[in-house]
Design an enzyme around this catalytic site. Structure first.
Site, PDB file in Angstrom:
ATOM      1  CB  CYS A  96      41.783  34.425  15.307  1.00  0.00           C
ATOM      2  SG  CYS A  96      42.002  35.806  14.088  1.00  0.00           S
TER       3      CYS A  96
ATOM      4  CD  GLU B 273      47.431  30.787  18.488  1.00  0.00           C
ATOM      5  OE1 GLU B 273      46.625  31.213  19.211  1.00  0.00           O
ATOM      6  OE2 GLU B 273      47.105  30.867  17.267  1.00  0.00           O
TER       7      GLU B 273
ATOM      8  CG  HIS C  84      46.322  34.322  16.663  1.00  0.00           C
ATOM      9  ND1 HIS C  84      46.265  33.088  16.024  1.00  0.00           N
ATOM     10  CD2 HIS C  84      45.851  35.393  15.829  1.00  0.00           C
ATOM     11  CE1 HIS C  84      45.661  33.211  14.756  1.00  0.00           C
ATOM     12  NE2 HIS C  84      45.272  34.591  14.541  1.00  0.00           N
TER      13      HIS C  84
HETATM   14  N1  GLN Z   1      40.707  36.865   8.722  1.00  0.00           N
HETATM   15  C1  GLN Z   1      40.251  35.425   9.222  1.00  0.00           C
HETATM   16  C2  GLN Z   1      38.847  35.109   9.091  1.00  0.00           C
HETATM   17  O1  GLN Z   1      38.222  35.932   8.692  1.00  0.00           O
HETATM   18  C3  GLN Z   1      40.816  35.208  10.658  1.00  0.00           C
HETATM   19  C4  GLN Z   1      42.202  35.444  10.763  1.00  0.00           C
HETATM   20  C5  GLN Z   1      42.834  34.625  11.934  1.00  0.00           C
HETATM   21  O2  GLN Z   1      42.446  33.563  12.250  1.00  0.00           O
HETATM   22  N2  GLN Z   1      44.022  34.948  12.126  1.00  0.00           N
HETATM   23  O3  GLN Z   1      38.528  34.028   9.168  1.00  0.00           O
END
Ligand code: GLN
Length: 187
Positions: free
Chosen positions: A79, A171, A169
């Site tokens: 992410c 995890e 994610h």
């Molecule tokens: N929206 C976050 C970003 O742009 C990422 C979101 C996340 O890691 N769950 O960094």
């Protein structure tokens, strides 16, 4: 096998728990001296990429982590971690670590679909559950990078040699297979 998990902010504790369930040893990377330990791989977790990028620079961690990755150390970015590793952030924001040849689009699913669960085929693993939280997707994989999973026509996982990224994610699902895949990249 010992894995350093970047623990500046975000979902690092969950990664540590998953890695331990896979039988690996995991520790937190919070400051520069933590990078002097012997370890075999790095995880860059989800969180907020702008905050993480800023802290990486303020704590003087960027350069060392970049050079470890360039020397071939396996890295898993999830992410926000995907965004931190991308060498292009769509919209013109400056890249952070930027070692991976992908273009990341941040907060790419709009407000209504900011967070959702899906299932998808992950090349080399099979069908896995995927949890997205204000996730990016990969708008383009460049030379050397390969798309490993797509959801609704958007690339959500990719690999470039020692670098593995997921927009979701792994995890948070309780399914160990992405972490096992990452550990299998460590020779
Ligand atoms: N929206 C976050 C970003 O742009 C990422 C979101 C996340 O890691 N769950 O960094």
């Amino acid at each position: 096998m010992r894995i350093g998990v970047l623990a500046l902010q975000g979902a690092f504790a969950e990664h540590i728990a998953m890695l331990e369930r896979c039988g690996a040893e995991a520790f937190e990377i919070r400051q520069k001296k933590d990078l002097d330990r012997n370890f075999d791989g790095i995880v860059i977790p989800g969180g907020e990429s702008t905050v993480m990028g800023k802290l990486l620079n303020e704590l003087d961690l960027s350069e060392k982590i970049t050079s470890l990755i360039r020397q071939g150390m396996p890295v898993l970015g999830t992410c926000a971690g995907l965004i931190v590793l991308a060498n292009e952030i769509v919209g013109g924001e400056a890249p952070h670590i930027g070692t991976m040849n992908i273009a990341a689009k941040r907060n790419a699913y709009g407000r209504q679909l900011g967070s959702f669960n899906a299932e998808g085929e992950f090349k080399g693993i099979g069908v896995i559950p995927m949890t997205f939280i204000r996730a990016p997707y990969i708008e383009r994989v460049g030379e050397g990078a390969e798309a490993l999973a797509s959801v609704d026509g958007k690339i959500v996982a990719a690999r470039q040699d020692n670098q593995l990224v997921t927009a979701f994610h792994p995890e948070l699902t309780g399914d160990l297979r992405v972490h096992e895949y990452f550990l299998s990249m460590i020779k």
